[in-house]
Design a protein around this motif. Structure first.
Motif, short mmCIF file in Angstrom:
data_model
loop_
_atom_site.label_atom_id
_atom_site.label_comp_id
_atom_site.label_asym_id
_atom_site.label_seq_id
_atom_site.Cartn_x
_atom_site.Cartn_y
_atom_site.Cartn_z
N ALA A 6 7.82 86.79 89.83
CA ALA A 6 7.63 85.39 89.48
C ALA A 6 8.09 85.12 88.06
O ALA A 6 7.84 85.92 87.16
N THR A 7 8.75 84.00 87.87
CA THR A 7 9.24 83.59 86.57
C THR A 7 8.67 82.21 86.23
O THR A 7 8.68 81.31 87.06
N PHE A 8 8.17 82.07 85.01
CA PHE A 8 7.58 80.83 84.53
C PHE A 8 8.24 80.42 83.23
O PHE A 8 8.40 81.25 82.33
N GLN A 9 8.63 79.15 83.12
CA GLN A 9 9.09 78.58 81.86
C GLN A 9 7.97 77.69 81.36
O GLN A 9 7.49 76.81 82.08
N VAL A 10 7.56 77.92 80.13
CA VAL A 10 6.40 77.25 79.57
C VAL A 10 6.80 76.51 78.30
O VAL A 10 7.48 77.06 77.43
N GLU A 11 6.36 75.25 78.22
CA GLU A 11 6.64 74.44 77.04
C GLU A 11 5.52 74.62 76.01
O GLU A 11 4.34 74.61 76.36
N LEU A 12 5.92 74.80 74.77
CA LEU A 12 4.97 74.95 73.68
C LEU A 12 4.99 73.68 72.83
O LEU A 12 6.05 73.16 72.51
N ILE A 13 3.82 73.18 72.49
CA ILE A 13 3.70 71.94 71.73
C ILE A 13 3.12 72.27 70.36
O ILE A 13 2.23 73.10 70.23
N ASN A 14 3.62 71.59 69.33
CA ASN A 14 3.13 71.73 67.95
C ASN A 14 3.31 73.15 67.40
O ASN A 14 2.48 73.63 66.64
N ILE A 15 4.37 73.82 67.79
CA ILE A 15 4.67 75.15 67.26
C ILE A 15 5.72 74.98 66.17
O ILE A 15 6.75 74.36 66.37
N LYS A 16 5.43 75.52 64.99
CA LYS A 16 6.31 75.33 63.84
C LYS A 16 7.18 76.55 63.53
O LYS A 16 8.14 76.44 62.78
#
Length: 93
Positions: A6-16
């Motif tokens: 299984a492959t997952f693409q995950v969005e990260l928010i507020n990462i600097k």
């Protein structure tokens, strides 16, 4: 014996920074390894601060178990870690 890949693409928010991203990736990976005894790697978007991709694999004789496991992983990513899955895919070999 069947294998779930299984492959997952995950969005990260507020990462600097990439350092922040790496700490989140490590936290997710270690939690999955510890709790489910699976193989997991960061498999894409290594230099992107906003997205990370990881691939995991596990074994079972039961295809239905593998499908429910796949769905459970997506739920854990979104609800336990508060991350947004933007794309996911699986293959049963």
């Amino acid at each position: 014996m069947k294998v779930l890949l299984a492959t997952f693409q995950v969005e990260l928010i507020n990462i600097k920074s990439l350092k922040e991203k790496r700490s989140i990736v490590k936290k997710v990976s270690n939690e999955f390894r510890k709790k489910f005894n699976i193989a997991i790697i960061e498999s894409g978007f290594n230099d992107n601060k906003k997205i990370f991709q990881f691939t995991l694999s596990t074994l079972s004789n039961d295809v239905d178990y593998l499908l429910s496991f796949y769905e459970k992983m997506e739920d854990i990513i979104e609800y336990k870690f508060g991350l947004r899955v933007i794309n996911s895919d699986y293959e049963i070999l």
